[in-house]
Design a protein around this motif. Sequence first.
Motif, PDB file in Angstrom:
ATOM      1  N   VAL A 112      59.344  77.573  37.689  1.00  0.00           N
ATOM      2  CA  VAL A 112      59.531  76.140  37.917  1.00  0.00           C
ATOM      3  C   VAL A 112      58.161  75.480  38.019  1.00  0.00           C
ATOM      4  CG1 VAL A 112      60.682  74.397  39.317  1.00  0.00           C
ATOM      5  CG2 VAL A 112      61.591  76.721  39.267  1.00  0.00           C
ATOM      6  N   LEU A 113      57.950  74.389  37.297  1.00  0.00           N
ATOM      7  CA  LEU A 113      56.672  73.692  37.307  1.00  0.00           C
ATOM      8  C   LEU A 113      56.649  72.609  38.378  1.00  0.00           C
ATOM      9  CD1 LEU A 113      57.091  74.636  34.155  1.00  0.00           C
ATOM     10  CD2 LEU A 113      55.109  73.169  33.780  1.00  0.00           C
ATOM     11  N   LYS A 114      55.500  72.421  38.977  1.00  0.00           N
ATOM     12  CA  LYS A 114      55.211  71.291  39.854  1.00  0.00           C
ATOM     13  C   LYS A 114      56.258  71.113  40.949  1.00  0.00           C
ATOM     14  CE  LYS A 114      52.556  68.712  36.418  1.00  0.00           C
ATOM     15  NZ  LYS A 114      52.730  69.589  35.258  1.00  0.00           N
ATOM     16  N   VAL A 115      56.360  72.109  41.796  1.00  0.00           N
ATOM     17  CA  VAL A 115      57.263  72.045  42.942  1.00  0.00           C
ATOM     18  C   VAL A 115      56.487  71.529  44.147  1.00  0.00           C
ATOM     19  CG1 VAL A 115      58.756  73.367  44.482  1.00  0.00           C
ATOM     20  CG2 VAL A 115      58.562  74.012  42.063  1.00  0.00           C
ATOM     21  N   MET A 116      57.030  70.514  44.844  1.00  0.00           N
ATOM     22  CA  MET A 116      56.395  70.087  46.083  1.00  0.00           C
ATOM     23  C   MET A 116      56.816  71.062  47.181  1.00  0.00           C
ATOM     24  SD  MET A 116      56.312  66.406  48.074  1.00  0.00           S
ATOM     25  CE  MET A 116      57.842  66.612  48.972  1.00  0.00           C
ATOM     26  N   ASP A 117      55.828  71.735  47.762  1.00  0.00           N
ATOM     27  CA  ASP A 117      56.129  72.788  48.722  1.00  0.00           C
ATOM     28  C   ASP A 117      54.996  72.851  49.736  1.00  0.00           C
ATOM     29  OD1 ASP A 117      57.461  74.868  49.897  1.00  0.00           O
ATOM     30  OD2 ASP A 117      57.050  76.334  48.323  1.00  0.00           O
ATOM     31  N   LEU A 118      55.194  73.656  50.768  1.00  0.00           N
ATOM     32  CA  LEU A 118      54.152  73.876  51.764  1.00  0.00           C
ATOM     33  C   LEU A 118      52.954  74.552  51.109  1.00  0.00           C
ATOM     34  CD1 LEU A 118      56.543  75.190  54.520  1.00  0.00           C
ATOM     35  CD2 LEU A 118      55.293  73.032  54.617  1.00  0.00           C
ATOM     36  N   CYS A 119      51.745  74.214  51.583  1.00  0.00           N
ATOM     37  CA  CYS A 119      50.539  74.777  50.985  1.00  0.00           C
ATOM     38  C   CYS A 119      50.413  76.272  51.253  1.00  0.00           C
ATOM     39  CB  CYS A 119      49.302  74.062  51.521  1.00  0.00           C
ATOM     40  SG  CYS A 119      49.206  72.335  51.044  1.00  0.00           S
ATOM     41  N   TYR A 120      50.933  76.724  52.392  1.00  0.00           N
ATOM     42  CA  TYR A 120      50.823  78.137  52.726  1.00  0.00           C
ATOM     43  C   TYR A 120      52.101  78.562  53.427  1.00  0.00           C
ATOM     44  CZ  TYR A 120      49.259  82.492  54.888  1.00  0.00           C
ATOM     45  OH  TYR A 120      49.159  83.801  55.278  1.00  0.00           O
ATOM     46  N   VAL A 121      52.737  79.622  52.914  1.00  0.00           N
ATOM     47  CA  VAL A 121      53.945  80.156  53.537  1.00  0.00           C
ATOM     48  C   VAL A 121      53.905  81.676  53.475  1.00  0.00           C
ATOM     49  CG1 VAL A 121      56.457  80.191  53.574  1.00  0.00           C
ATOM     50  CG2 VAL A 121      55.280  78.182  52.687  1.00  0.00           C
ATOM     51  N   GLU A 122      54.193  82.307  54.591  1.00  0.00           N
ATOM     52  CA  GLU A 122      54.444  83.746  54.595  1.00  0.00           C
ATOM     53  C   GLU A 122      55.833  83.930  55.186  1.00  0.00           C
ATOM     54  OE1 GLU A 122      52.522  87.995  56.020  1.00  0.00           O
ATOM     55  OE2 GLU A 122      51.538  86.100  56.543  1.00  0.00           O
ATOM     56  N   ALA A 123      56.781  84.404  54.352  1.00  0.00           N
ATOM     57  CA  ALA A 123      58.169  84.422  54.784  1.00  0.00           C
ATOM     58  C   ALA A 123      58.985  85.381  53.941  1.00  0.00           C
ATOM     59  CB  ALA A 123      58.779  83.019  54.684  1.00  0.00           C
TER      60      ALA A 123
END
Length: 365
Positions: A112-123
């Motif tokens: 998926v291109l250009k997803v608005m998401d958190l800059c850093y996630v560990e999950a």
Amino acid sequence: MNTTKILIALSTTLFWACTEKPNEAGTTEIENTMAGNPGEISAPDDGGLASESFASDTKNGLKLGSCLAGLADSPSLAKRAAKAATIAENSSNGLPKAYILNDGNGNYQVFVLKVMDLCYVEADLLTKRSGDTLEIEYGPDRVESACTCYSDHWFDIAPENKDIRYFKFSGKIYEIDPGPAPGPSKKVKKTDEGPELTDARDGQVYKTIQLGEQTWMAENLNFEIEDGVQSWCNGNKGENCDKYGRLYTLAAAKTACPPDWHLPSVDEWPTKGNGGYSAFYAYGVEGWGNAKDEYGFAILPAGNYQAEFQNFLEPGLLAFFWTSTIDKLNHNCPKMIHVGDGFEGMVSVCSDNENDGLSVRCVKD
């Protein structure tokens, strides 16, 4: 419901504006650093689409990305990024597109291109299929940043899910496009390479970069102090000076920079020296762990000299930089920048010994 471990490490230092270059569709092209290796792509197997967009970095649940634009610090930048993402995602039926990728070896991803998401996630990633829709979401126990940004995402999926028609992530539904996947987005370089710096004292030439309004050396200082005592090559090996620069005592570091350049304070350092792992990822030299050197700063694991034990910490593990900051609230301790590929990332801490040998980066007056 399936569970996969995921790590998204994105730069949180997003205070430099992007230079936009519209493509034919009017969207902003920004280079993505996680595009996989086209030379490793083989022919597709039973029905999947092999693509040069396949990101080998996401194998075994490890996923890394690169921010396109920060949304917290610049309203105009946020508007431009949102507009670019909207143009790129909209399709004729109103649903943004996603793509099924196949590396030819039975491994599949949703791209998926250009997803608005958190800059850093560990999950943990929780995967659930309902009919022809595959949904992926973050698990409840996660470590995340406060900032958000646009980035391309690759999700590893099981082969039995390659026939989905829709993909849902973060509350948004994407329609699977059966056609060939586009290449990853392109990223604008957030820094400009500055003119080379020639040190008139010994003729050595250094790369420089422009970070905001600051001009930095993009290499560690390698100027030999005349008395030969206050600086060292790691392990007393000349090749280490050539690659990693010299190691200096604090007294030497304060006077070692060329004319019109100086030893930076903690506050002058990117992210004020306390950017954690995101700063390591963004400023560490590419090839050191998961570092991607987003800004051309090229921090190297140069090691140090430990005066108390009179021995060297060999290159390859950690980096230490002197600063000009004295912590008056903490017994007047000199502050250094400690950088490592671990939980510490990049942090400013007190130095134990002013006679230790640490690296020096100079910033222009």
